[in-house]
Design a protein around this motif. Structure first.
Motif, PDB file in Angstrom:
ATOM      1  N   GLY A  63      22.232 114.841  41.508  1.00 41.11           N
ATOM      2  CA  GLY A  63      20.899 114.394  41.894  1.00 41.11           C
ATOM      3  C   GLY A  63      19.976 115.566  42.179  1.00 41.11           C
ATOM      4  N   LEU A  64      20.508 116.571  42.872  1.00 41.05           N
ATOM      5  CA  LEU A  64      19.722 117.780  43.141  1.00 41.05           C
ATOM      6  C   LEU A  64      19.349 118.488  41.847  1.00 41.05           C
ATOM      7  CD1 LEU A  64      21.679 119.177  46.217  1.00 41.05           C
ATOM      8  CD2 LEU A  64      19.244 118.572  46.177  1.00 41.05           C
ATOM      9  N   ILE A 112      15.353 120.018  37.638  1.00 41.87           N
ATOM     10  CA  ILE A 112      14.923 119.998  36.229  1.00 41.87           C
ATOM     11  C   ILE A 112      13.575 119.290  36.097  1.00 41.87           C
ATOM     12  CG2 ILE A 112      15.449 119.022  33.948  1.00 41.87           C
ATOM     13  CD1 ILE A 112      17.110 121.502  34.553  1.00 41.87           C
ATOM     14  N   ILE A 113      13.420 118.178  36.796  1.00 40.71           N
ATOM     15  CA  ILE A 113      12.148 117.451  36.714  1.00 40.71           C
ATOM     16  C   ILE A 113      11.015 118.282  37.313  1.00 40.71           C
ATOM     17  CG2 ILE A 113      10.887 115.393  37.461  1.00 40.71           C
ATOM     18  CD1 ILE A 113      12.969 114.918  35.193  1.00 40.71           C
ATOM     19  N   PHE A 114      11.262 118.962  38.438  1.00 41.28           N
ATOM     20  CA  PHE A 114      10.240 119.854  38.981  1.00 41.28           C
ATOM     21  C   PHE A 114       9.839 120.902  37.946  1.00 41.28           C
ATOM     22  CE2 PHE A 114      11.468 119.187  43.706  1.00 41.28           C
ATOM     23  CZ  PHE A 114      10.513 118.205  43.855  1.00 41.28           C
ATOM     24  N   GLU A 115      10.824 121.422  37.225  1.00 37.75           N
ATOM     25  CA  GLU A 115      10.529 122.392  36.143  1.00 37.75           C
ATOM     26  C   GLU A 115       9.587 121.784  35.117  1.00 37.75           C
ATOM     27  OE1 GLU A 115      13.651 124.047  33.678  1.00 37.75           O
ATOM     28  OE2 GLU A 115      14.600 124.866  35.469  1.00 37.75           O
ATOM     29  N   LYS A 116       9.921 120.594  34.660  1.00 40.11           N
ATOM     30  CA  LYS A 116       9.131 119.956  33.609  1.00 40.11           C
ATOM     31  C   LYS A 116       7.724 119.622  34.084  1.00 40.11           C
ATOM     32  CE  LYS A 116      13.067 118.460  30.958  1.00 40.11           C
ATOM     33  NZ  LYS A 116      13.808 117.394  30.347  1.00 40.11           N
ATOM     34  N   LEU A 128      11.982 111.449  38.732  1.00 44.56           N
ATOM     35  CA  LEU A 128      12.061 112.116  40.022  1.00 44.56           C
ATOM     36  C   LEU A 128      12.359 111.108  41.135  1.00 44.56           C
ATOM     37  CD1 LEU A 128      11.808 114.774  41.585  1.00 44.56           C
ATOM     38  CD2 LEU A 128       9.336 114.365  41.709  1.00 44.56           C
ATOM     39  N   ALA A 129      11.729 109.948  41.066  1.00 47.41           N
ATOM     40  CA  ALA A 129      11.973 108.900  42.063  1.00 47.41           C
ATOM     41  C   ALA A 129      13.439 108.449  42.034  1.00 47.41           C
ATOM     42  CB  ALA A 129      11.040 107.714  41.827  1.00 47.41           C
ATOM     43  N   CYS A 130      14.034 108.377  40.853  1.00 44.22           N
ATOM     44  CA  CYS A 130      15.463 108.017  40.746  1.00 44.22           C
ATOM     45  C   CYS A 130      16.336 109.072  41.414  1.00 44.22           C
ATOM     46  CB  CYS A 130      15.886 107.862  39.281  1.00 44.22           C
ATOM     47  SG  CYS A 130      15.421 106.307  38.549  1.00 44.22           S
ATOM     48  N   PHE A 131      16.056 110.339  41.125  1.00 47.35           N
ATOM     49  CA  PHE A 131      16.856 111.404  41.719  1.00 47.35           C
ATOM     50  C   PHE A 131      16.662 111.450  43.236  1.00 47.35           C
ATOM     51  CE2 PHE A 131      16.325 113.250  37.300  1.00 47.35           C
ATOM     52  CZ  PHE A 131      17.586 112.838  36.887  1.00 47.35           C
ATOM     53  N   GLU A 132      15.444 111.178  43.697  1.00 44.63           N
ATOM     54  CA  GLU A 132      15.183 111.119  45.140  1.00 44.63           C
ATOM     55  C   GLU A 132      15.995 109.989  45.780  1.00 44.63           C
ATOM     56  OE1 GLU A 132      13.719 113.132  47.099  1.00 44.63           O
ATOM     57  OE2 GLU A 132      12.348 114.301  45.865  1.00 44.63           O
ATOM     58  N   ARG A 133      16.081 108.865  45.099  1.00 46.21           N
ATOM     59  CA  ARG A 133      16.865 107.724  45.615  1.00 46.21           C
ATOM     60  C   ARG A 133      18.341 108.103  45.709  1.00 46.21           C
ATOM     61  NH1 ARG A 133      18.132 104.217  48.830  1.00 46.21           N
ATOM     62  NH2 ARG A 133      18.893 102.214  48.108  1.00 46.21           N
ATOM     63  N   GLY A 174      17.714 107.969  35.762  1.00 53.13           N
ATOM     64  CA  GLY A 174      16.847 109.136  35.869  1.00 53.13           C
ATOM     65  C   GLY A 174      16.906 110.015  34.629  1.00 53.13           C
ATOM     66  N   LEU A 175      18.104 110.220  34.100  1.00 51.08           N
ATOM     67  CA  LEU A 175      18.254 111.029  32.881  1.00 51.08           C
ATOM     68  C   LEU A 175      17.555 110.369  31.697  1.00 51.08           C
ATOM     69  CD1 LEU A 175      21.990 112.103  33.260  1.00 51.08           C
ATOM     70  CD2 LEU A 175      19.969 113.566  33.509  1.00 51.08           C
ATOM     71  N   THR A 176      17.669 109.054  31.615  1.00 48.31           N
ATOM     72  CA  THR A 176      17.011 108.332  30.519  1.00 48.31           C
ATOM     73  C   THR A 176      15.500 108.440  30.642  1.00 48.31           C
ATOM     74  OG1 THR A 176      18.900 106.834  30.297  1.00 48.31           O
ATOM     75  CG2 THR A 176      16.796 106.082  29.391  1.00 48.31           C
ATOM     76  N   LEU A 177      14.990 108.291  31.854  1.00 42.86           N
ATOM     77  CA  LEU A 177      13.545 108.443  32.069  1.00 42.86           C
ATOM     78  C   LEU A 177      13.095 109.855  31.713  1.00 42.86           C
ATOM     79  CD1 LEU A 177      13.333 106.449  35.390  1.00 42.86           C
ATOM     80  CD2 LEU A 177      12.101 105.871  33.272  1.00 42.86           C
ATOM     81  N   ASP A 178      13.917 110.847  32.028  1.00 43.88           N
ATOM     82  CA  ASP A 178      13.625 112.230  31.651  1.00 43.88           C
ATOM     83  C   ASP A 178      13.473 112.337  30.139  1.00 43.88           C
ATOM     84  OD1 ASP A 178      13.479 115.001  31.294  1.00 43.88           O
ATOM     85  OD2 ASP A 178      15.527 115.371  31.960  1.00 43.88           O
ATOM     86  N   TYR A 179      14.413 111.767  29.388  1.00 45.85           N
ATOM     87  CA  TYR A 179      14.338 111.811  27.923  1.00 45.85           C
ATOM     88  C   TYR A 179      13.092 111.100  27.393  1.00 45.85           C
ATOM     89  CZ  TYR A 179      18.859 113.939  26.971  1.00 45.85           C
ATOM     90  OH  TYR A 179      19.892 114.834  26.886  1.00 45.85           O
TER      91      TYR A 179
END
Length: 182
Positions: A137-138, A143-147, A121-126, A108-113
């Protein structure tokens, strides 16, 4: 004694240990899995990710189905800002460990970058499906919701984190940022 030059006995010992591990590896014809793992751990402890990659690849020759080794490769590549390659390594690791929360967080962090926020977001949801109280995860989800400029949802996530951990400084900061944006 003052070892401000960084050449104290502890560093010498570490270099000696590394040399012994390399010799053990050479003596075994590079098939010594334990020596490879020790060398990789040595480099990871020192955050020398570029140096670790050669040994990770050698280990993968012997353990191609090791999710842990693929995850280490992904982590090293991520730290080297080689995000596409890191993502491929994390995806390979997921084939062997599909419910590993740490692996999903790293992916998820890599996808964010990479700016791939919906997939992150799907990774963090998983991760949160596996453990709904996973703070990392939360936080990643917030952070993704922010972006994605979904600030109300982000506020909700950060408030939840703070309710459970009032000392979470980063969540307080992000909460303030979201309120400012709203």
């Amino acid at each position: 004694t003052d070892n401000s030059e960084g050449t104290g006995p502890q560093e010498d010992k570490s270099e000696d240990d590394l040399q012994r591990m390399r010799e053990r590896l050479d003596e075994s014809g590079s098939a010594n899995i334990e020596a490879l793992e020790e060398i990789i751990a040595y480099y990871f402890e020192r955050e020398q990710y570029a140096e670790s990659l050669h040994y990770i690849d050698r280990l993968l020759e012997y353990l191609p189905c090791s999710g842990e080794t693929w995850q280490r490769k992904g982590t090293a590549l991520h730290h080297l800002q080689r995000y596409r390659e890191a993502l491929a390594a994390f995806d390979q690791a997921l084939l062997f460990n599909p419910v590993d929360s740490e692996l999903l967080l790293n992916r998820g962090l890599t996808l964010d970058y990479l700016g791939e926020y919906e997939e992150a977001l799907a990774c963090f949801e998983r991760v949160l499906q596996l453990d709904n109280a996973d703070e990392e995860g939360l936080f990643g989800k917030g952070i993704i919701f922010e972006k994605l400029e979904r600030y109300n949802e982000s506020v909700s996530v950060f408030c939840h984190i703070i309710e459970n951990n009032p000392g979470h400084k980063e969540a307080w900061y992000e909460l303030g940022y979201c309120y400012d944006c709203l």
